[in-house]
Design a protein around this motif. Sequence first.
Motif, PDB file in Angstrom:
ATOM      1  N   LYS A  16       0.847  -1.194   0.000  1.00 54.00           N
ATOM      2  CA  LYS A  16       0.000   0.000   0.000  1.00 54.00           C
ATOM      3  C   LYS A  16       0.883   1.246   0.000  1.00 54.00           C
ATOM      4  O   LYS A  16       2.008   1.211   0.482  1.00 54.00           O
ATOM      5  CB  LYS A  16      -0.881   0.037   1.254  1.00 54.00           C
ATOM      6  CG  LYS A  16      -2.025  -0.974   1.277  1.00 54.00           C
ATOM      7  CD  LYS A  16      -2.955  -0.661   2.461  1.00 54.00           C
ATOM      8  CE  LYS A  16      -3.763  -1.854   2.932  1.00 54.00           C
ATOM      9  NZ  LYS A  16      -4.810  -2.317   2.022  1.00 54.00           N
ATOM     10  N   TRP A  68      -5.285  14.079   1.831  1.00 53.38           N
ATOM     11  CA  TRP A  68      -5.282  15.428   1.280  1.00 53.38           C
ATOM     12  C   TRP A  68      -5.081  16.466   2.373  1.00 53.38           C
ATOM     13  O   TRP A  68      -5.644  16.346   3.465  1.00 53.38           O
ATOM     14  CB  TRP A  68      -6.597  15.712   0.551  1.00 53.38           C
ATOM     15  CG  TRP A  68      -6.822  14.844  -0.651  1.00 53.38           C
ATOM     16  CD1 TRP A  68      -7.712  13.803  -0.766  1.00 53.38           C
ATOM     17  CD2 TRP A  68      -6.145  14.934  -1.917  1.00 53.38           C
ATOM     18  NE1 TRP A  68      -7.615  13.250  -2.020  1.00 53.38           N
ATOM     19  CE2 TRP A  68      -6.674  13.910  -2.744  1.00 53.38           C
ATOM     20  CE3 TRP A  68      -5.154  15.775  -2.425  1.00 53.38           C
ATOM     21  CZ2 TRP A  68      -6.238  13.717  -4.065  1.00 53.38           C
ATOM     22  CZ3 TRP A  68      -4.731  15.566  -3.726  1.00 53.38           C
ATOM     23  CH2 TRP A  68      -5.267  14.560  -4.535  1.00 53.38           C
ATOM     24  N   MET A 106      -5.094   8.393  -0.332  1.00 55.52           N
ATOM     25  CA  MET A 106      -4.732   9.811  -0.315  1.00 55.52           C
ATOM     26  C   MET A 106      -4.998  10.418   1.044  1.00 55.52           C
ATOM     27  O   MET A 106      -6.016  10.169   1.672  1.00 55.52           O
ATOM     28  CB  MET A 106      -5.540  10.583  -1.362  1.00 55.52           C
ATOM     29  CG  MET A 106      -5.110  10.323  -2.785  1.00 55.52           C
ATOM     30  SD  MET A 106      -3.341  10.632  -3.078  1.00 55.52           S
ATOM     31  CE  MET A 106      -3.177  12.327  -2.487  1.00 55.52           C
ATOM     32  N   VAL A 137     -10.972  21.160  20.709  1.00 51.33           N
ATOM     33  CA  VAL A 137     -10.612  20.369  19.532  1.00 51.33           C
ATOM     34  C   VAL A 137      -9.134  19.972  19.546  1.00 51.33           C
ATOM     35  O   VAL A 137      -8.750  18.928  19.007  1.00 51.33           O
ATOM     36  CB  VAL A 137     -10.951  21.187  18.254  1.00 51.33           C
ATOM     37  CG1 VAL A 137     -10.258  20.644  17.022  1.00 51.33           C
ATOM     38  CG2 VAL A 137     -12.466  21.246  18.065  1.00 51.33           C
ATOM     39  N   PRO A 156      -8.629  12.195  17.372  1.00 54.28           N
ATOM     40  CA  PRO A 156      -9.732  11.267  17.072  1.00 54.28           C
ATOM     41  C   PRO A 156      -9.211   9.862  16.755  1.00 54.28           C
ATOM     42  O   PRO A 156      -8.163   9.692  16.155  1.00 54.28           O
ATOM     43  CB  PRO A 156     -10.423  11.884  15.855  1.00 54.28           C
ATOM     44  CG  PRO A 156      -9.478  12.885  15.288  1.00 54.28           C
ATOM     45  CD  PRO A 156      -8.533  13.285  16.392  1.00 54.28           C
ATOM     46  N   GLU A 157     -10.000   8.893  17.181  1.00 51.09           N
ATOM     47  CA  GLU A 157      -9.620   7.479  17.013  1.00 51.09           C
ATOM     48  C   GLU A 157      -9.412   7.131  15.540  1.00 51.09           C
ATOM     49  O   GLU A 157      -8.533   6.341  15.203  1.00 51.09           O
ATOM     50  CB  GLU A 157     -10.713   6.595  17.643  1.00 51.09           C
ATOM     51  CG  GLU A 157     -10.465   5.108  17.575  1.00 51.09           C
ATOM     52  CD  GLU A 157      -9.198   4.632  18.308  1.00 51.09           C
ATOM     53  OE1 GLU A 157      -8.682   5.368  19.166  1.00 51.09           O
ATOM     54  OE2 GLU A 157      -8.741   3.517  17.990  1.00 51.09           O
ATOM     55  N   TRP A 158     -10.189   7.754  14.637  1.00 55.62           N
ATOM     56  CA  TRP A 158     -10.033   7.385  13.217  1.00 55.62           C
ATOM     57  C   TRP A 158      -8.620   7.705  12.720  1.00 55.62           C
ATOM     58  O   TRP A 158      -8.054   6.956  11.936  1.00 55.62           O
ATOM     59  CB  TRP A 158     -11.101   8.063  12.340  1.00 55.62           C
ATOM     60  CG  TRP A 158     -10.911   9.538  12.080  1.00 55.62           C
ATOM     61  CD1 TRP A 158     -11.520  10.562  12.734  1.00 55.62           C
ATOM     62  CD2 TRP A 158     -10.065  10.153  11.086  1.00 55.62           C
ATOM     63  NE1 TRP A 158     -11.094  11.770  12.235  1.00 55.62           N
ATOM     64  CE2 TRP A 158     -10.209  11.544  11.214  1.00 55.62           C
ATOM     65  CE3 TRP A 158      -9.199   9.662  10.112  1.00 55.62           C
ATOM     66  CZ2 TRP A 158      -9.516  12.457  10.413  1.00 55.62           C
ATOM     67  CZ3 TRP A 158      -8.509  10.559   9.310  1.00 55.62           C
ATOM     68  CH2 TRP A 158      -8.682  11.937   9.460  1.00 55.62           C
ATOM     69  N   ARG A 209      -6.242   5.056  13.989  1.00 46.31           N
ATOM     70  CA  ARG A 209      -6.406   3.826  13.190  1.00 46.31           C
ATOM     71  C   ARG A 209      -5.795   4.009  11.800  1.00 46.31           C
ATOM     72  O   ARG A 209      -5.110   3.127  11.284  1.00 46.31           O
ATOM     73  CB  ARG A 209      -7.881   3.439  13.072  1.00 46.31           C
ATOM     74  CG  ARG A 209      -8.531   3.018  14.392  1.00 46.31           C
ATOM     75  CD  ARG A 209      -8.351   1.522  14.699  1.00 46.31           C
ATOM     76  NE  ARG A 209      -6.963   1.119  14.796  1.00 46.31           N
ATOM     77  CZ  ARG A 209      -6.186   1.238  15.873  1.00 46.31           C
ATOM     78  NH1 ARG A 209      -6.671   1.730  16.993  1.00 46.31           N
ATOM     79  NH2 ARG A 209      -4.930   0.854  15.848  1.00 46.31           N
ATOM     80  N   PHE A 210      -6.052   5.160  11.177  1.00 47.89           N
ATOM     81  CA  PHE A 210      -5.535   5.411   9.820  1.00 47.89           C
ATOM     82  C   PHE A 210      -4.015   5.253   9.813  1.00 47.89           C
ATOM     83  O   PHE A 210      -3.455   4.465   9.057  1.00 47.89           O
ATOM     84  CB  PHE A 210      -5.938   6.826   9.390  1.00 47.89           C
ATOM     85  CG  PHE A 210      -5.548   7.192   7.972  1.00 47.89           C
ATOM     86  CD1 PHE A 210      -6.481   7.143   6.941  1.00 47.89           C
ATOM     87  CD2 PHE A 210      -4.258   7.597   7.667  1.00 47.89           C
ATOM     88  CE1 PHE A 210      -6.124   7.473   5.639  1.00 47.89           C
ATOM     89  CE2 PHE A 210      -3.891   7.931   6.362  1.00 47.89           C
ATOM     90  CZ  PHE A 210      -4.832   7.869   5.346  1.00 47.89           C
ATOM     91  N   GLN A 253      -0.632  -2.163  -4.209  1.00 46.46           N
ATOM     92  CA  GLN A 253      -1.938  -2.759  -3.908  1.00 46.46           C
ATOM     93  C   GLN A 253      -3.045  -1.707  -3.898  1.00 46.46           C
ATOM     94  O   GLN A 253      -4.125  -1.901  -4.451  1.00 46.46           O
ATOM     95  CB  GLN A 253      -1.890  -3.439  -2.532  1.00 46.46           C
ATOM     96  CG  GLN A 253      -3.129  -4.267  -2.247  1.00 46.46           C
ATOM     97  CD  GLN A 253      -3.403  -4.405  -0.758  1.00 46.46           C
ATOM     98  OE1 GLN A 253      -3.343  -3.439   0.013  1.00 46.46           O
ATOM     99  NE2 GLN A 253      -3.691  -5.613  -0.346  1.00 46.46           N
ATOM    100  N   GLU A 254      -2.781  -0.589  -3.233  1.00 49.37           N
ATOM    101  CA  GLU A 254      -3.794   0.478  -3.123  1.00 49.37           C
ATOM    102  C   GLU A 254      -3.086   1.768  -2.758  1.00 49.37           C
ATOM    103  O   GLU A 254      -2.192   1.769  -1.908  1.00 49.37           O
ATOM    104  CB  GLU A 254      -4.808   0.133  -2.021  1.00 49.37           C
ATOM    105  CG  GLU A 254      -5.897   1.185  -1.862  1.00 49.37           C
ATOM    106  CD  GLU A 254      -6.818   0.930  -0.672  1.00 49.37           C
ATOM    107  OE1 GLU A 254      -6.535   0.007   0.120  1.00 49.37           O
ATOM    108  OE2 GLU A 254      -7.804   1.671  -0.525  1.00 49.37           O
TER     109      GLU A 254
END
Lengths: 410, 410
Positions: free
Chosen positions: B25, B57, B55, B74, B79-81, B84-85, B51-52
């Motif tokens: 990736k 951005w 992006m 803020v 953030p959890e995302w 994970r990313f 494979q992939e």
Amino acid sequence: MLTPKQKEYMRLLVEVGVNIQQGQKLIISCQVENAEFARECQRIAYENGCQEVIMRWIDDPTTRMKYLHAADEVFDTCPEWLVRFMTDYSREGAATLHLVSDDPESLLGVDPSRLARWAKVSGEALKEYREMMMRNENAWSIGALSAPAWAKKVFPELPEAEAIEALWDKIFTAVRVLGDGSAVGNWQKHAAKLKERMHILNEYNFKALRYRNALGTDFTVELAENHVWEAGGDVTTKGVPFMPNMPTEEIFTAPRKTGANGVVMASMPLCLKGTIINDIRFVFENGKIIEATASSGEALLREEIALDEGASFLGEVALVPYDSPIRQAQVLFYETLYDENASCHLAFGEAYPSCIKGGTAMSKDESKAAGLNDSITHVDFMLGTEDLSIVGITQDGVEMPVFVDGLFAF
Amino acid sequence: MLTPKQKEYMRLLVEVGVNIQQGQKLIISCQVENAEFARECQRIAYENGCQEVIMRWIDDPTTRMKYLHAADEVFDTCPEWLVRFMTDYSREGAATLHLVSDDPESLLGVDPSRLARWAKVSGEALKEYREMMMRNENAWSIGALSAPAWAKKVFPELPEAEAIEALWDKIFTAVRVLGDGSAVGNWQKHAAKLKERMHILNEYNFKALRYRNALGTDFTVELAENHVWEAGGDVTTKGVPFMPNMPTEEIFTAPRKTGANGVVMASMPLCLKGTIINDIRFVFENGKIIEATASSGEALLREEIALDEGASFLGEVALVPYDSPIRQAQVLFYETLYDENASCHLAFGEAYPSCIKGGTAMSKDESKAAGLNDSITHVDFMLGTEDLSIVGITQDGVEMPVFVDGLFAF
């Protein structure tokens, strides 16, 4: 630099479309090439006390390259980060604004099974997010931006720059933006007018509608028991009014899942997942699509209605008179947000819980028991024509005209 | 449309920079305004069996608006995302390519405490990702793209379009892209030449380096026991060669955390987090920065060295002769990727485990015990001048010249 009309339109989307609230998060999805519109929306959102704007950038060529060239297994897994992104922000009450300007044929020639497999795995993984959206837990809205590929599809005879301008003109007319600050007021009046007819339809409380026209549509659909017609905007479960689609000309409700029978001929091309599907013909039996053909894009269409059990049943019935301002624009937009507001339409897939009494408070099992369709997809398709007749059948079997020659009979 | 030189450069970044492998990736970060460069990199990556491509951005104005107008809380949660990313793709072995074209002053005037708080929470949350990156578990690379705001800062006297062209010319020279397909070969030769001096330095195995110049730098730094000088590219823990920085002119290693003493005067402005910091002066005692001043950007600098315990200790010692091709470009780039390759530099914050023998196989505790600094930050700052002298002190106390008048003594 945005024009005054473009700025007024962005304000309308943020303040009326998603009606951003003090302290609320806002997710904006936008093509990278239209970044300046997204930035203007951000500016307005923060001006209104938005807690944080989170961008979800989209790039049509990136998506196309992925579908064409990525490894096959990529379309069989939904990454956890995407689940967390969509689900966690929804749980935190974020509003979502979609700025659409997609090339209608951005995914032409892509393997439909890749699209379908991705739709399935992401649909399953994002179930909680989707259910929150369909229940209107948070405000969401869709607005369109003129852009090169889209504008050239709508106005193929014009040079690119003129096509972009021409499409902007059509958009401004459709969203009632005159550039004089009157847009919010114009929308209030428009919504009130839509709601008048909505109330009439709710009072009739039809058991079923029967559609006929010369194109070959001959079709009856039962409406859900305790169905509610909606129009001119929605209200979140927290009581915040919002306008999911801008423009909106439709009055819509939920069918009874198993109540559709007959033949429906689509009256416009359908732009689905970057591909144009022409001349759709569906045959329904006891709610289910048992035949589906199209003169182009048929493979994609078949993948879509096979996504899950509910994908081949209806989830929406929407009435739009043939003299809708968007129809009067006399162009085919190749963008469902616009084309569906130029024409009576149906949608296969998920139904809106708000379209039956008490629906947004129901569990999924309760709303299914009440006759609402459940699916990971929801695709509108247009069937309105100049000669369309719709007959309403009341609960005690009386027939009365609802549409005559493409227009409301009342 | 990209020019042939631009295309050759993108190929260099994908095939030599991150050296994308079959089935791997690739994450690309890129400003939305430079999308066409990112798309070219995607195309080349897929051509190589990627494979992939995912992006990430970036949009400078979006980031600026967030720092200026978002709610205060803020900046206190990652953030959890995002965790994970970054973490999940790293675990899956994804390479990362950063296409940088940032406005050097995009965050000028932003509250430094917001930047620092976000750096702290994201640094903690992304610890696993960062450690994988610093250990070279996956290939990563940074390349630069000319863009309006950056080009105007480098060439303020030129009209925008000319400034962009002039910056592209400097970039092509620095990354050895002539547009004739010779770039890969040029890089092999260049890397081999850097490695010659690297081997000499490794053989000397200095205990410490002493820096002096007329600007006021008078400073000694001990090198880590078992330190390794690196240059001309790296190899991942899976054995894949890659080129973290393009351009690269440095030969670098890790200091002993507690071994820095004296005064360092920065010889160039430092562009940190969208702000330019001028005239940095650091005083070190037993490794720690005990005084930090600057004629502008001092508040941001102080926040940065206070991010955590390790932020006020050194993590890198890098040698670049004053006749480096990037120095010969005779411009100040306001971009560390370029400026650090025009000048001897140091970095405060995290050290690279690959800079001590066996370091990439060590646990965090082991590498700390071996004297390597640990921090959520790593900021290079430049101290090279035309008159810089560096004296190497061998393990048995012999002094010998390493730099004389800004140039290698051997």
